[in-house]
Design an enzyme around this catalytic site. Structure first.
Site, PDB file in Angstrom:
ATOM      1  N   THR A  96      35.278 -11.440  21.536  1.00  0.00           N
ATOM      2  CA  THR A  96      34.257 -11.150  20.544  1.00  0.00           C
ATOM      3  C   THR A  96      34.399 -12.117  19.382  1.00  0.00           C
ATOM      4  OG1 THR A  96      33.390  -9.542  18.967  1.00  0.00           O
ATOM      5  CG2 THR A  96      35.717  -9.322  19.520  1.00  0.00           C
ATOM      6  N   GLU A 135      35.114  -3.998  21.198  1.00  0.00           N
ATOM      7  CA  GLU A 135      36.439  -3.377  21.126  1.00  0.00           C
ATOM      8  C   GLU A 135      36.429  -1.924  21.601  1.00  0.00           C
ATOM      9  OE1 GLU A 135      34.994  -5.229  18.844  1.00  0.00           O
ATOM     10  OE2 GLU A 135      36.428  -6.434  17.706  1.00  0.00           O
ATOM     11  N   LYS A 155      24.572 -10.648  12.695  1.00  0.00           N
ATOM     12  CA  LYS A 155      24.235 -10.484  14.109  1.00  0.00           C
ATOM     13  C   LYS A 155      22.769 -10.816  14.328  1.00  0.00           C
ATOM     14  CE  LYS A 155      26.177  -7.968  17.773  1.00  0.00           C
ATOM     15  NZ  LYS A 155      26.480  -6.699  18.409  1.00  0.00           N
ATOM     16  N   TRP A 205      26.745 -13.051  17.470  1.00  0.00           N
ATOM     17  CA  TRP A 205      27.349 -13.190  16.147  1.00  0.00           C
ATOM     18  C   TRP A 205      27.203 -14.580  15.547  1.00  0.00           C
ATOM     19  CZ3 TRP A 205      28.336  -8.954  13.750  1.00  0.00           C
ATOM     20  CH2 TRP A 205      28.759  -7.810  14.449  1.00  0.00           C
TER      21      TRP A 205
HETATM   22  P1  AMP Z   1      29.642  -6.283  19.551  1.00  0.00           P
HETATM   23  O1  AMP Z   1      31.112  -6.253  19.563  1.00  0.00           O
HETATM   24  O2  AMP Z   1      29.059  -7.653  19.687  1.00  0.00           O
HETATM   25  O3  AMP Z   1      29.048  -5.312  20.505  1.00  0.00           O
HETATM   26  O4  AMP Z   1      29.166  -5.836  18.092  1.00  0.00           O
HETATM   27  C1  AMP Z   1      29.517  -4.609  17.517  1.00  0.00           C
HETATM   28  C2  AMP Z   1      28.849  -4.485  16.170  1.00  0.00           C
HETATM   29  O5  AMP Z   1      27.418  -4.535  16.311  1.00  0.00           O
HETATM   30  C3  AMP Z   1      29.116  -3.198  15.459  1.00  0.00           C
HETATM   31  O6  AMP Z   1      30.388  -3.187  14.822  1.00  0.00           O
HETATM   32  C4  AMP Z   1      27.940  -3.148  14.486  1.00  0.00           C
HETATM   33  O7  AMP Z   1      28.173  -3.972  13.346  1.00  0.00           O
HETATM   34  C5  AMP Z   1      26.810  -3.739  15.301  1.00  0.00           C
HETATM   35  N1  AMP Z   1      26.044  -2.660  15.953  1.00  0.00           N
HETATM   36  C6  AMP Z   1      26.165  -2.217  17.223  1.00  0.00           C
HETATM   37  N2  AMP Z   1      25.300  -1.209  17.473  1.00  0.00           N
HETATM   38  C7  AMP Z   1      24.632  -0.984  16.322  1.00  0.00           C
HETATM   39  C8  AMP Z   1      23.617  -0.041  15.906  1.00  0.00           C
HETATM   40  N3  AMP Z   1      23.101   0.860  16.734  1.00  0.00           N
HETATM   41  N4  AMP Z   1      23.178  -0.114  14.618  1.00  0.00           N
HETATM   42  C9  AMP Z   1      23.686  -1.031  13.758  1.00  0.00           C
HETATM   43  N5  AMP Z   1      24.647  -1.925  14.085  1.00  0.00           N
HETATM   44  C10 AMP Z   1      25.105  -1.912  15.344  1.00  0.00           C
END
Ligand code: AMP
Length: 541
Positions: free
Chosen positions: A185, A330, A439, A444
């Site tokens: 990630t 994670e 994001k 990212w």
């Molecule tokens: P990833 O590891 O790329 O799946 O990203 C995880 C991060 O995406 C989380 O810690 C949030 O900051 C953001 N995220 C995931 N789902 C949501 C959601 N439903 N609403 C807002 N942010 C989200």
């Protein structure tokens, strides 16, 4: 006194064997480069997985060695997942959208031994190969007749490799805590970090996602995972579907193409799909423009970023239930799901619009709490907001090969880097991020790297980047600049041109705003919260 129950390991091999015995005739349908609609059954899929594993066994790899993939969602990627994990290797799914330097970093960090790649990524791999000394072979996911000409050292044709193996291959017994999959990630600062899943965590996560108030899958479902298989195992669907006997439909490299998605949904009878908000905008724009409908589709899981209310309301008009999901790489990834639409009658229109935007309630197995700056737990009153911490059997305890340096502020809890509220009914809502990343379209962008490039400009004194709402990409970077003493004539277009060739195009800020000074903390750090507050009414339009 212990209970007297069998200690049978929770393994991905057990999912495969269950599907072979109980769901043999259920289909997997894929769009691939060599076939616009490949279809076969779980029985055929897992026979080929044994053949592939038999061929891989000739490579003399050790348990725990990494087999990487650079691939879209399709049946060959699915086969590689299972052949690697059930052989005792680790399937390392690589995000092809990372920059070449990041790709080289993670391939070397994981010490990948073989890389399975789509023909689409052969030119990319050719750029990287010389810098990846641990890689012994590049397996192109293609039949012999469509093998692209390539300079990749030791290029192997997937179908030829697979055909050399026997489907009588016998799976090794595996410890349930053995590693099975790895996903890096870049949602943190510094180098991408590896999250190493175990057989046990993967099986438990898949079980949990099946629950009615999570993804609610059964053998009656037809599932279209639009979320990439390189992004947290397509939210577990390649495991949960064979577990329950749901049909799988893989969109290949057409996941951003609304017309292909609508055709797949209608022709394959898709009932459930999962993806980031950006892909739903593409599908909805296509539906509105073409007048097509998606009558078989019952619900979509929208996660990875906040889902705009307009997406949900558009789906309402097609009779599709939108469930917001929240999670992280994670966390395997699912932490919470919002199923408020199922109890719509409990809410007024206004209350419903508010509650459905929340990130939902934790699925059993994930514990959550919010804490203040001193680590004290905050009330679950829907008003207090603080750093969100989680724990559970599918939450990572430390990052791969960083086990010694990872110190959690509070042992046993994982700090998500999200700021949230939790209400008395257990609904969690994300209000902000503490991590310095943005994001965009589910991927990212490191604000720090963008800031470093900006401040290299001779006319810039200081710069900060914040994520701002964007109707298509969920978030895009907004660059806020303090001009230097000789920079009074610096314009936004001159600033943006500076990024050309210095940073990936999609990392380039969407807009530039100039200010006299940036808000700072007592220790001199830019106060991102205050900056976001300052620009809360900013719009990219
Ligand atoms: P990833 O590891 O790329 O799946 O990203 C995880 C991060 O995406 C989380 O810690 C949030 O900051 C953001 N995220 C995931 N789902 C949501 C959601 N439903 N609403 C807002 N942010 C989200």
């Amino acid at each position: 006194m212990n209970g007297l129950m069998m200690n049978v390991p929770l393994s991905i091999t057990a999912i495969l064997e269950h599907a072979e015995r109980c769901n043999p005739d259920v289909e997997i349908v894929s769009v691939t480069r060599d076939n616009p609609r490949h279809r076969y059954t779980y029985r055929e899929a897992f026979a080929r997985v044994r053949q592939l594993a038999d061929s891989m066994a000739q490579w003399g790899l050790a348990q725990g060695d990494c087999i990487a993939t650079l691939a879209w969602n399709d049946y060959r990627h699915f086969e590689t997942y299972y052949a690697a994990a059930c052989s005792g290797y680790v399937c390392h799914t690589i995000n092809p959208r990372l920059f070449p330097e990041q790709l080289v970093y993670i391939i070397n960090h994981a010490a990948d031994r073989y890389i399975f790649l789509d023909p689409d990524f052969v030119p990319l791999a050719e750029q990287l190969a010389a810098q990846c000394p641990t890689v012994q072979g590049w397996v192109v996911l293609s039949p012999e007749a469509q093998m692209p000409a390539t300079s990749l050292p030791g290029a192997i044709c997937y179908e030829t490799l697979l055909a050399a193996g026997a489907d009588s291959f016998v799976w090794p017994a595996l410890d349930e805590n053995a590693a099975c999959a790895l996903c890096y990630t870049s949602g943190t600062t510094g180098h991408p970090k590896g999250v190493l899943y175990s057989h046990r965590s993967t099986v438990l996560h898949a079980y949990a996602t099946l629950m009615p108030d999570a993804m609610g899958l059964s053998h009656r479902d037809v599932v279209l995972p639009i979320v990439p298989m390189f992004h947290v195992n397509a939210w577990g669907t390649p495991y949960s579907c064979p577990m329950t006997g749901a049909k799988l439909v893989f969109p290949g490299n057409r996941m951003g193409d609304g017309a292909t998605l609508a055709t797949l949904i209608n022709e394959e009878g898709v009932t459930m799909s999962a993806g980031v908000p950006t892909v739903w905008l593409a599908l909805l724009a296509h539906l509105k423009g073409s007048g097509q409908r998606v009558d078989s589709l019952q619900r979509v899981i929208v996660g990875g970023a906040a889902c705009p209310l307009s997406v949900m309301e558009d789906f309402d008009t097609y009779g599709v239930e939108t469930r917001v999901g929240w999670g992280m790489t994670e966390m395997s990834p699912l932490g919470s799901v919002n199923t408020s639409p199922a109890s719509r009658e409990k809410y007024s229109d206004e209350a419903f619009a508010k509650v459905r935007l929340k990130a939902g309630r934790p699925i059993f197995g994930v514990e959550m709490k919010i804490v203040d700056d001193h680590g004290a737990e905050l009330p679950r009153d829907g008003v207090a907001y603080g750093s969100l911490k989680v724990r559970g059997p599918w939450v990572c305890s430390s990052y791969f090969k960083l086990e010694d340096s990872d110190a959690h502020a509070e042992p046993g809890w994982f700090e998500t880097g999200d700021v949230a509220t939790i209400d008395p009914q257990g609904f969690m809502a994300i209000t902000d991020r503490t991590k310095d990343v943005i994001k965009s379209g589910g991927e990212w962008i490191s604000s720090i790297e963008v800031e470093n490039v900006a401040t290299d400009h001779p006319k810039v004194a200081e710069a900060a980047v914040i994520g701002q709402y964007h109707p298509k990409w969920s978030e895009r970077p907004l660059l806020v600049v303090v001009r230097g003493p000789n920079g009074q004539d610096l314009t936004a277009s001159e600033m943006l041109a500076w990024f050309d060739g210095r940073i990936a195009k999609w990392w380039t800020p969407e807009a530039v705003e100039f200010v006299d000074e940036l808000p700072h903390t007592a220790t001199g750090k830019v106060q991102k919260v205050a900056l976001r507050e300052l620009f809360k009414d900013f719009s990219f339009d």
